[in-house]
Design a protein around this motif. Sequence first.
Motif, PDB file in Angstrom:
ATOM      1  N   LEU A 449       0.700  -1.252  -0.175  1.00  0.00           N
ATOM      2  CA  LEU A 449       0.158   0.116   0.072  1.00  0.00           C
ATOM      3  C   LEU A 449       0.804   1.042  -0.072  1.00  0.00           C
ATOM      4  CD1 LEU A 449      -2.519  -1.255   2.619  1.00  0.00           C
ATOM      5  CD2 LEU A 449      -3.006  -0.883   0.180  1.00  0.00           C
ATOM      6  N   PRO A 450       0.374   2.417  -0.531  1.00  0.00           N
ATOM      7  CA  PRO A 450       0.964   3.700  -0.579  1.00  0.00           C
ATOM      8  C   PRO A 450       1.094   4.199   0.927  1.00  0.00           C
ATOM      9  CG  PRO A 450      -0.885   3.804  -1.927  1.00  0.00           C
ATOM     10  CD  PRO A 450      -0.946   2.584  -1.197  1.00  0.00           C
ATOM     11  N   LEU A 451       2.406   4.884   1.072  1.00  0.00           N
ATOM     12  CA  LEU A 451       2.397   5.459   2.290  1.00  0.00           C
ATOM     13  C   LEU A 451       1.561   6.631   2.657  1.00  0.00           C
ATOM     14  CD1 LEU A 451       6.509   5.603   2.152  1.00  0.00           C
ATOM     15  CD2 LEU A 451       5.059   4.381   3.880  1.00  0.00           C
ATOM     16  N   PRO A 452       1.369   6.856   4.015  1.00  0.00           N
ATOM     17  CA  PRO A 452       0.416   8.062   4.040  1.00  0.00           C
ATOM     18  C   PRO A 452       0.754   9.134   3.259  1.00  0.00           C
ATOM     19  CG  PRO A 452       1.031   6.947   6.225  1.00  0.00           C
ATOM     20  CD  PRO A 452       1.773   6.307   4.864  1.00  0.00           C
ATOM     21  N   GLY A 453      -0.076  10.021   2.632  1.00  0.00           N
ATOM     22  CA  GLY A 453       0.190  11.300   2.012  1.00  0.00           C
ATOM     23  C   GLY A 453       0.505  11.071   0.506  1.00  0.00           C
ATOM     24  N   ILE A 454       0.626   9.654   0.221  1.00  0.00           N
ATOM     25  CA  ILE A 454       1.080   9.411  -1.361  1.00  0.00           C
ATOM     26  C   ILE A 454      -0.170   8.883  -1.951  1.00  0.00           C
ATOM     27  CG2 ILE A 454       2.399   7.947  -3.033  1.00  0.00           C
ATOM     28  CD1 ILE A 454       4.262   9.951  -1.403  1.00  0.00           C
ATOM     29  N   MET A 455      -0.442   9.659  -2.767  1.00  0.00           N
ATOM     30  CA  MET A 455      -1.886   9.317  -3.454  1.00  0.00           C
ATOM     31  C   MET A 455      -1.813   8.442  -4.878  1.00  0.00           C
ATOM     32  SD  MET A 455      -3.945  10.793  -1.220  1.00  0.00           S
ATOM     33  CE  MET A 455      -3.765  12.063   0.076  1.00  0.00           C
ATOM     34  N   ALA A 456      -1.304   7.150  -4.635  1.00  0.00           N
ATOM     35  CA  ALA A 456      -1.075   6.373  -5.940  1.00  0.00           C
ATOM     36  C   ALA A 456      -2.478   5.940  -6.137  1.00  0.00           C
ATOM     37  CB  ALA A 456      -0.049   5.328  -5.385  1.00  0.00           C
ATOM     38  N   ALA A 457      -2.665   5.639  -7.491  1.00  0.00           N
ATOM     39  CA  ALA A 457      -3.789   4.881  -8.267  1.00  0.00           C
ATOM     40  C   ALA A 457      -3.416   4.285  -9.516  1.00  0.00           C
ATOM     41  CB  ALA A 457      -4.788   6.200  -8.265  1.00  0.00           C
ATOM     42  N   VAL A 458      -4.308   3.580  -9.998  1.00  0.00           N
ATOM     43  CA  VAL A 458      -4.166   2.653 -11.050  1.00  0.00           C
ATOM     44  C   VAL A 458      -5.393   3.228 -12.211  1.00  0.00           C
ATOM     45  CG1 VAL A 458      -4.078   0.548 -12.437  1.00  0.00           C
ATOM     46  CG2 VAL A 458      -3.222   0.670  -9.879  1.00  0.00           C
ATOM     47  N   VAL A 459      -4.824   3.835 -13.288  1.00  0.00           N
ATOM     48  CA  VAL A 459      -5.743   4.396 -14.077  1.00  0.00           C
ATOM     49  C   VAL A 459      -5.571   3.776 -15.557  1.00  0.00           C
ATOM     50  CG1 VAL A 459      -5.933   6.732 -12.834  1.00  0.00           C
ATOM     51  CG2 VAL A 459      -4.126   6.276 -14.931  1.00  0.00           C
ATOM     52  N   ASP A 460      -6.646   4.073 -16.450  1.00  0.00           N
ATOM     53  CA  ASP A 460      -6.517   3.620 -17.850  1.00  0.00           C
ATOM     54  C   ASP A 460      -5.952   4.524 -18.673  1.00  0.00           C
ATOM     55  OD1 ASP A 460      -8.481   5.549 -18.458  1.00  0.00           O
ATOM     56  OD2 ASP A 460     -10.076   3.987 -18.520  1.00  0.00           O
ATOM     57  N   GLU A 461      -6.022   4.373 -20.105  1.00  0.00           N
ATOM     58  CA  GLU A 461      -5.091   5.373 -20.950  1.00  0.00           C
ATOM     59  C   GLU A 461      -5.687   6.830 -20.994  1.00  0.00           C
ATOM     60  OE1 GLU A 461      -6.581   2.553 -21.442  1.00  0.00           O
ATOM     61  OE2 GLU A 461      -5.447   1.597 -23.140  1.00  0.00           O
ATOM     62  N   TYR A 498       6.256  13.390 -17.733  1.00  0.00           N
ATOM     63  CA  TYR A 498       5.537  12.878 -16.236  1.00  0.00           C
ATOM     64  C   TYR A 498       4.208  13.352 -16.000  1.00  0.00           C
ATOM     65  CZ  TYR A 498      10.361  11.784 -15.350  1.00  0.00           C
ATOM     66  OH  TYR A 498      11.811  11.163 -15.353  1.00  0.00           O
ATOM     67  N   PHE A 499       3.760  14.219 -16.856  1.00  0.00           N
ATOM     68  CA  PHE A 499       2.458  14.940 -16.671  1.00  0.00           C
ATOM     69  C   PHE A 499       1.697  15.065 -17.918  1.00  0.00           C
ATOM     70  CE2 PHE A 499       4.678  16.020 -13.084  1.00  0.00           C
ATOM     71  CZ  PHE A 499       3.775  15.647 -11.896  1.00  0.00           C
ATOM     72  N   PRO A 500       1.723  13.890 -18.858  1.00  0.00           N
ATOM     73  CA  PRO A 500       1.363  13.900 -19.858  1.00  0.00           C
ATOM     74  C   PRO A 500      -0.290  14.266 -20.375  1.00  0.00           C
ATOM     75  CG  PRO A 500       1.357  11.631 -19.356  1.00  0.00           C
ATOM     76  CD  PRO A 500       1.890  12.363 -18.287  1.00  0.00           C
ATOM     77  N   ALA A 501      -0.442  15.062 -21.354  1.00  0.00           N
ATOM     78  CA  ALA A 501      -1.767  15.590 -21.509  1.00  0.00           C
ATOM     79  C   ALA A 501      -2.587  14.619 -21.825  1.00  0.00           C
ATOM     80  CB  ALA A 501      -1.758  16.544 -22.997  1.00  0.00           C
ATOM     81  N   GLU A 502      -2.470  13.442 -22.380  1.00  0.00           N
ATOM     82  CA  GLU A 502      -3.406  12.128 -22.620  1.00  0.00           C
ATOM     83  C   GLU A 502      -3.998  11.768 -21.238  1.00  0.00           C
ATOM     84  OE1 GLU A 502      -0.235  12.594 -23.702  1.00  0.00           O
ATOM     85  OE2 GLU A 502       0.213  11.237 -25.160  1.00  0.00           O
ATOM     86  N   LEU A 503      -3.264  11.884 -20.108  1.00  0.00           N
ATOM     87  CA  LEU A 503      -3.800  11.595 -18.830  1.00  0.00           C
ATOM     88  C   LEU A 503      -4.355  12.809 -18.251  1.00  0.00           C
ATOM     89  CD1 LEU A 503      -1.078   9.234 -17.368  1.00  0.00           C
ATOM     90  CD2 LEU A 503      -3.244   8.531 -18.635  1.00  0.00           C
ATOM     91  N   GLY A 504      -4.667  13.878 -19.043  1.00  0.00           N
ATOM     92  CA  GLY A 504      -5.274  15.167 -18.206  1.00  0.00           C
ATOM     93  C   GLY A 504      -4.123  16.287 -17.551  1.00  0.00           C
ATOM     94  N   LYS A 506      -2.695  16.316 -15.217  1.00  0.00           N
ATOM     95  CA  LYS A 506      -2.427  16.351 -13.675  1.00  0.00           C
ATOM     96  C   LYS A 506      -1.781  15.377 -12.805  1.00  0.00           C
ATOM     97  CE  LYS A 506      -4.884  20.174 -12.036  1.00  0.00           C
ATOM     98  NZ  LYS A 506      -5.252  21.274 -12.805  1.00  0.00           N
ATOM     99  N   LEU A 507      -1.727  14.136 -13.665  1.00  0.00           N
ATOM    100  CA  LEU A 507      -1.439  12.872 -12.981  1.00  0.00           C
ATOM    101  C   LEU A 507       0.079  12.759 -13.184  1.00  0.00           C
ATOM    102  CD1 LEU A 507      -4.491  10.576 -13.996  1.00  0.00           C
ATOM    103  CD2 LEU A 507      -3.918  12.121 -11.894  1.00  0.00           C
ATOM    104  N   TYR A 508       0.798  12.310 -12.174  1.00  0.00           N
ATOM    105  CA  TYR A 508       2.209  11.962 -12.282  1.00  0.00           C
ATOM    106  C   TYR A 508       2.262  10.557 -12.705  1.00  0.00           C
ATOM    107  CZ  TYR A 508       6.731  10.099 -11.382  1.00  0.00           C
ATOM    108  OH  TYR A 508       7.970   9.633 -11.320  1.00  0.00           O
ATOM    109  N   LEU A 509       2.968  10.416 -13.843  1.00  0.00           N
ATOM    110  CA  LEU A 509       2.814   9.069 -14.638  1.00  0.00           C
ATOM    111  C   LEU A 509       4.463   8.538 -14.129  1.00  0.00           C
ATOM    112  CD1 LEU A 509       1.844   7.007 -17.094  1.00  0.00           C
ATOM    113  CD2 LEU A 509       3.320   8.325 -18.322  1.00  0.00           C
ATOM    114  N   ALA A 510       4.158   7.462 -13.542  1.00  0.00           N
ATOM    115  CA  ALA A 510       5.404   6.662 -13.063  1.00  0.00           C
ATOM    116  C   ALA A 510       6.086   5.760 -14.250  1.00  0.00           C
ATOM    117  CB  ALA A 510       5.124   5.476 -12.009  1.00  0.00           C
ATOM    118  N   GLY A 511       5.359   5.244 -15.001  1.00  0.00           N
ATOM    119  CA  GLY A 511       6.090   4.720 -16.236  1.00  0.00           C
ATOM    120  C   GLY A 511       5.986   3.097 -16.074  1.00  0.00           C
ATOM    121  N   ASP A 512       5.071   2.571 -14.944  1.00  0.00           N
ATOM    122  CA  ASP A 512       5.126   1.050 -14.518  1.00  0.00           C
ATOM    123  C   ASP A 512       3.601   0.924 -14.746  1.00  0.00           C
ATOM    124  OD1 ASP A 512       7.739   0.347 -13.788  1.00  0.00           O
ATOM    125  OD2 ASP A 512       7.521   2.022 -12.454  1.00  0.00           O
TER     126      ASP A 512
END
Length: 660
Positions: A449-461, A498-504, A506-512
């Motif tokens: 799980l993400p550490l407190p304060g880290i808002m990690a999520a799994v999204v589509d393209e 890291y903040f591609p327009a395709e994802l809006g 605003k989301l940091y893209l980790a690349g994984d």
Amino acid sequence: MSAIESVMQEHRVFPPPESFAKSAAISGMDAYRALCEEAERDYEGFWARHAREQLVWAKPFTKVLNESNAPFYKWFEDGQLNASYNCLERNLENGNADKVAIVFEADDGTVTRVTYRELHARVCQLANGLKALGIGKGDRVVIYMPMSIEGVCAMQACARIGATHSVVFGGFSAKSLQERLVDVGAVALLTADEQMRGGKALPLKAIADEALALGGCEAVKHVVVYRRTGGKVNWVEGRDRWLDEVCAGQPETCEAEPVDAEHPLFVLYTSGSTGKPKGVQHSTGGYLLWALMTMKWTFDIKPDDLYWCTADIGWVTGHTYIAYGPLAAGATQLMFEGIPTYPNAGRFWDMIARHKVSVFYTAPTAIRSLIKAAEADQAVHPKQYDLSSLRLLGTVGEPINPEAWMWYHENIGRGRCPIVDTFWQTETGGHMITPLPGATPLVPGSCTLPLPGIMAAVVDETGQDVPNGSGGILVVKRPWPAMIRTIWGDPERFRKSYFPAELGGKLYLAGDGAVRDKETGYFTIMGRIDDVLNVSGHRMGTMEIESALVANPIVAEAAVVGRPDDTTGEAICAFVVLKRARPNDEEAVQIANELRNWVAKEIGPIAKPKDIRFGDNLPKTRSGKIMRRLLRSLAKNEEITQDTSTLENPAILEQLRQAK
Ligand code: WTA
């Protein structure tokens, strides 16, 4: 991307041992959830509280997060502090002055110890020495040094005077070093005569000379050389100085220069999906805060621990979890110059036993290779060693397969020690998704799980959340203090990567790629979604290796893909078209070796392709695009079942298959 499916079905669960949970910094899942809720409720308040509690500020901040120029976020921007002060003076003032800061074991087994008082004095002398050379706030200094107390001193001395350091891993070639010196605009280079690894001396100063001779580094006015072996070196009068002479006679105190919280503490180069390495720029305040907090949360560091992180200072793990985090936490750490297989593959276990290591942090690739070695030779099997001092284990750098996890748990942790499988990146500055050893029930192969304060999520393209159980793209939804600030000299590439327009945007893209468990929400990392390989925990862009191959005068074209490898996680597989006719079998072996050595010279030995196959051409679409998914199947020796109807030259597949 939606095709990414969860492949792992893991049902073994290991709750934290009760005795561990009792004394842990975060004790139990309720404590974890309470911190997560605090961060959800008042995000800025949460971070501000920790920043005030954990760091010593020369000037307190009043602003927490500035999002006005997103994604160029600023944290604690009107505050000032010094990272080295927070690592050293802090420990002189809180009773740790005579505590050992670093236990250093050299390649040949020689052990040296420095206390916080001694480390402070040495860092100050070097800081004064650098100032005497005219180096100061805002300058960039490249550090190309072996694992050594001097290497840590070099980083700390830069931080102390407000110079931004850029450490280049000692295994990189002259060409790679030169590119980094030029890109970062270094005014000085700190290196060593030689480095010792596995009983062999490697000539760092000679490589540094070669790098500087490649040109473009005219800004480098000083080369400061740590005398490690006393080996012979060439000398450029006026430019080169011995590190001990730079320090000699300098005062043992040096006022730590307060810098803005956003001041770049360091730039560290890492691979991306295009050819040129990215200079990941980190801040001072946010970065240091997270280095310290994660030492406490993830490693549950205690005053009596002997902590050992086996990473090199040339990688981010050696920055956060050797050069800064443990010192800021006032810990005693072991630092090792050599390699795990010298003089034999029991070296790590022997060191744990001799030094009584309690917290041990290493890479899955090291574990896998030591499993092999232990199976082949019982004399170096961990059961021969007293590992009873261990209380916590960790891994980093790549996914750990459940079988290796179980081996680590049983043979090293003796079923007693929690394992923290820490997912993070050069760009994230510190741990992101990881178990908390006194709280999280462990599942082999999951970073939980993400550490407190880290808002990690799994999204589509398109950036929409996917339901648990479906694979997708790993993102972080809110900026966090330790995040990358920009790519040095290339803000546009930062935004796009890291903040591609395709994802809006605003989301940091980790690349994984990642998937969350249906019931627990636990994260499992499924590997890179871009053209970045992970070989022995080292990130390498396929483009980088392709560019290196094509730079050889006999190579016309090259495509590089990864294939699974038992020991290194991924292995590099190169498909090469020569400018001359395709070589026959015997020639192929010889040219492949030449090309491997060539890549080692261009980038460094870590980038050498394991497999090289020659063809008359590469599989391409009619528009000329190389079809990498076909190459991936070929590299794995799989049947090609995918659609090849867009392929211009289908016959090439058979040729490349046979080229094995
Ligand atoms: C991978 C190293 C799975 C991942 C700190 C990431 C991991 C890249 C883990 C960053 C883990 C790192 N489980 N994969 N625990 N840790 N990775 O920048 O692909 O050298 O994006 O930072 O390593 O590598 P980097």
